[in-house]
Write an enzyme that holds these catalytic residues in place. Structure first.
Site, PDB file in Angstrom:
ATOM      1  N   ASN A  97      40.507  41.882  35.332  1.00 52.81           N
ATOM      2  CA  ASN A  97      40.286  40.442  35.464  1.00 52.81           C
ATOM      3  C   ASN A  97      38.886  40.141  34.946  1.00 52.81           C
ATOM      4  OD1 ASN A  97      39.919  37.806  36.309  1.00 52.81           O
ATOM      5  ND2 ASN A  97      39.830  38.297  38.503  1.00 52.81           N
ATOM      6  N   TRP A  98      38.830  39.508  33.776  1.00 49.69           N
ATOM      7  CA  TRP A  98      37.516  39.260  33.161  1.00 49.69           C
ATOM      8  C   TRP A  98      36.807  38.048  33.770  1.00 49.69           C
ATOM      9  CZ3 TRP A  98      38.573  40.201  27.179  1.00 49.69           C
ATOM     10  CH2 TRP A  98      38.718  41.584  26.981  1.00 49.69           C
ATOM     11  N   LYS A  99      37.504  37.303  34.597  1.00 49.78           N
ATOM     12  CA  LYS A  99      36.925  36.108  35.249  1.00 49.78           C
ATOM     13  C   LYS A  99      36.248  35.209  34.198  1.00 49.78           C
ATOM     14  CE  LYS A  99      36.197  38.895  39.325  1.00 49.78           C
ATOM     15  NZ  LYS A  99      35.555  39.058  40.602  1.00 49.78           N
ATOM     16  N   SER A 129      35.874  46.311  43.898  1.00 52.83           N
ATOM     17  CA  SER A 129      34.871  47.328  43.526  1.00 52.83           C
ATOM     18  C   SER A 129      35.482  48.658  43.099  1.00 52.83           C
ATOM     19  CB  SER A 129      33.873  47.530  44.674  1.00 52.83           C
ATOM     20  OG  SER A 129      33.150  46.334  44.898  1.00 52.83           O
ATOM     21  N   GLY A 181      37.697  43.943  38.489  1.00 54.94           N
ATOM     22  CA  GLY A 181      36.869  42.863  37.944  1.00 54.94           C
ATOM     23  C   GLY A 181      35.773  43.435  37.060  1.00 54.94           C
ATOM     24  N   GLY A 182      34.590  43.638  37.642  1.00 58.77           N
ATOM     25  CA  GLY A 182      33.397  44.047  36.884  1.00 58.77           C
ATOM     26  C   GLY A 182      33.626  45.234  35.958  1.00 58.77           C
ATOM     27  N   HIS A 240      43.917  34.451  43.559  1.00 53.23           N
ATOM     28  CA  HIS A 240      42.711  35.290  43.649  1.00 53.23           C
ATOM     29  C   HIS A 240      41.784  34.665  44.687  1.00 53.23           C
ATOM     30  CE1 HIS A 240      38.931  37.233  42.630  1.00 53.23           C
ATOM     31  NE2 HIS A 240      39.642  38.156  42.003  1.00 53.23           N
ATOM     32  N   GLU A 244      38.762  34.145  44.760  1.00 50.69           N
ATOM     33  CA  GLU A 244      37.788  33.168  44.233  1.00 50.69           C
ATOM     34  C   GLU A 244      38.450  31.806  44.020  1.00 50.69           C
ATOM     35  OE1 GLU A 244      36.399  35.650  41.024  1.00 50.69           O
ATOM     36  OE2 GLU A 244      35.475  36.975  42.509  1.00 50.69           O
ATOM     37  N   GLY A 260      33.364  42.551  44.013  1.00 50.07           N
ATOM     38  CA  GLY A 260      32.070  42.382  43.363  1.00 50.07           C
ATOM     39  C   GLY A 260      30.883  42.793  44.214  1.00 50.07           C
ATOM     40  N   GLU A 313      43.288  42.631  47.856  1.00 51.39           N
ATOM     41  CA  GLU A 313      41.869  42.616  47.526  1.00 51.39           C
ATOM     42  C   GLU A 313      41.081  42.084  48.719  1.00 51.39           C
ATOM     43  OE1 GLU A 313      41.173  42.355  43.054  1.00 51.39           O
ATOM     44  OE2 GLU A 313      41.478  40.322  43.738  1.00 51.39           O
TER      45      GLU A 313
HETATM   46  C1  PEP Z   1      38.514  41.091  41.178  1.00 46.99           C
HETATM   47  O1  PEP Z   1      37.924  40.187  40.646  1.00 46.99           O
HETATM   48  O2  PEP Z   1      39.721  40.955  41.355  1.00 46.99           O
HETATM   49  C2  PEP Z   1      37.786  42.275  41.589  1.00 46.99           C
HETATM   50  C3  PEP Z   1      38.431  43.183  42.266  1.00 46.99           C
HETATM   51  O3  PEP Z   1      36.476  42.370  41.220  1.00 46.99           O
HETATM   52  P1  PEP Z   1      35.546  43.685  41.304  1.00 46.99           P
HETATM   53  O4  PEP Z   1      36.333  44.832  40.732  1.00 46.99           O
HETATM   54  O5  PEP Z   1      34.347  43.352  40.476  1.00 46.99           O
HETATM   55  O6  PEP Z   1      35.212  43.899  42.737  1.00 46.99           O
END
Ligand code: PEP
Length: 252
Positions: free
Chosen positions: A12-14, A214, A235-236, A100, A102, A176, A170
């Protein structure tokens, strides 16, 4: 990881990247996947909507699928700034994230809204990735499993099957932050989700349950080895092919 369920590693590049640099990362990822084909694992990237079509055309013919990060529940209409599932599908994308944390937090999305979005994704032949997860407060109050059951039961689209829907667990506090639940905590929640799904769906055992929060190269193999963990939502560590690839490699 269950042997019978084909895993999915999703990035997920957000709201990160512009088309040139992101396109280069996608090409680098595709080059790596070309070496293994699509033998054991599905790979998905969810870029910002502005370059969904471009990423879909770069990924065409490769084993990497492309997905949206959100969609509106309506097919069309007066919803300035929003995108319908149809529009996401029109770019060539084949998946869409919904719910999600967010989105749930920043846009006050309720389970009912997430469910409606997921139904709209299915109606446009997109595979819906329905995200659920507890806050730190909820975990500390011992409410994790109740919250997850509520989210799963009320966010899952009508008509969900193991083919058209994926569930991503999640924990909000792990996204993050560099913090992850212990493997036994992840295993407990995933087993609980599987049980919840068994009460609702006839093919619950085949539905992919992703863990997200993470995930990185250094912790992915331990997490992916857990029963009922059928992949990851990242994500990251999905932004750069060099960071994402070791996570994909845990499934091949
Ligand atoms: C996400 O955005 O779904 C996520 C899991 O982010 P991260 O891997 O950065 O925690």
């Amino acid at each position: 990881m269950s042997n019978t369920v084909r895993p999915l590693i999703a990035g997920n590049w957000k709201m990160n990247g512009l088309s040139d640099e992101s396109g280069a990362q996608l090409k680098a990822l595709i080059e790596k996947t070309n070496s293994i084909g699509n033998a054991n694992c599905d790979v998905l990237i969810c870029p910002p909507a502005t370059f969904l079509r471009e990423m879909s055309s770069i990924a065409a013919g490769s084993v990497v699928s492309i997905g949206g990060q959100d969609c509106h529940s309506a097919e069309k209409g007066a919803h300035t700034g929003d995108l319908s599932a149809n529009m996401i599908a029109d770019t060539g994308a084949t998946y869409c994230l919904v719910g999600h944390s967010e989105r749930r937090t920043d846009h006050n999305e309720t389970n009912g809204m997430v469910k409606a979005k997921a139904e709209s994704a299915l109606a446009s032949n997109l595979i819906a990735v329905v995200c659920v997860g507890e806050t730190l407060e909820e975990r500390e109050q011992g409410k994790t499993l109740t919250v997850i059951t509520d989210q799963v039961k009320n966010s899952l689209p009508k008509g969900a099957t193991a083919k058209n829907t994926v569930v991503a667990y999640e924990p909000v506090w792990a996204i993050g932050t560099g913090k992850t639940p212990t493997p036994s905590d992840v295993a407990e929640v995933h087993a609980h989700i599987r049980k919840d799904l068994q009460g609702i769906l006839s093919d619950a055992d085949n539905m992919r349950l992703l863990y997200g929060g993470s995930v990185k190269g250094s912790n992915a193999s331990e997490l992916m080895a857990l029963e009922h963990v059928n992949g990851a939502l990242v994500g990251g560590a999905s932004l750069k092919a060099a960071d994402f690839w070791p996570i994909v490699e845990t499934c091949i």
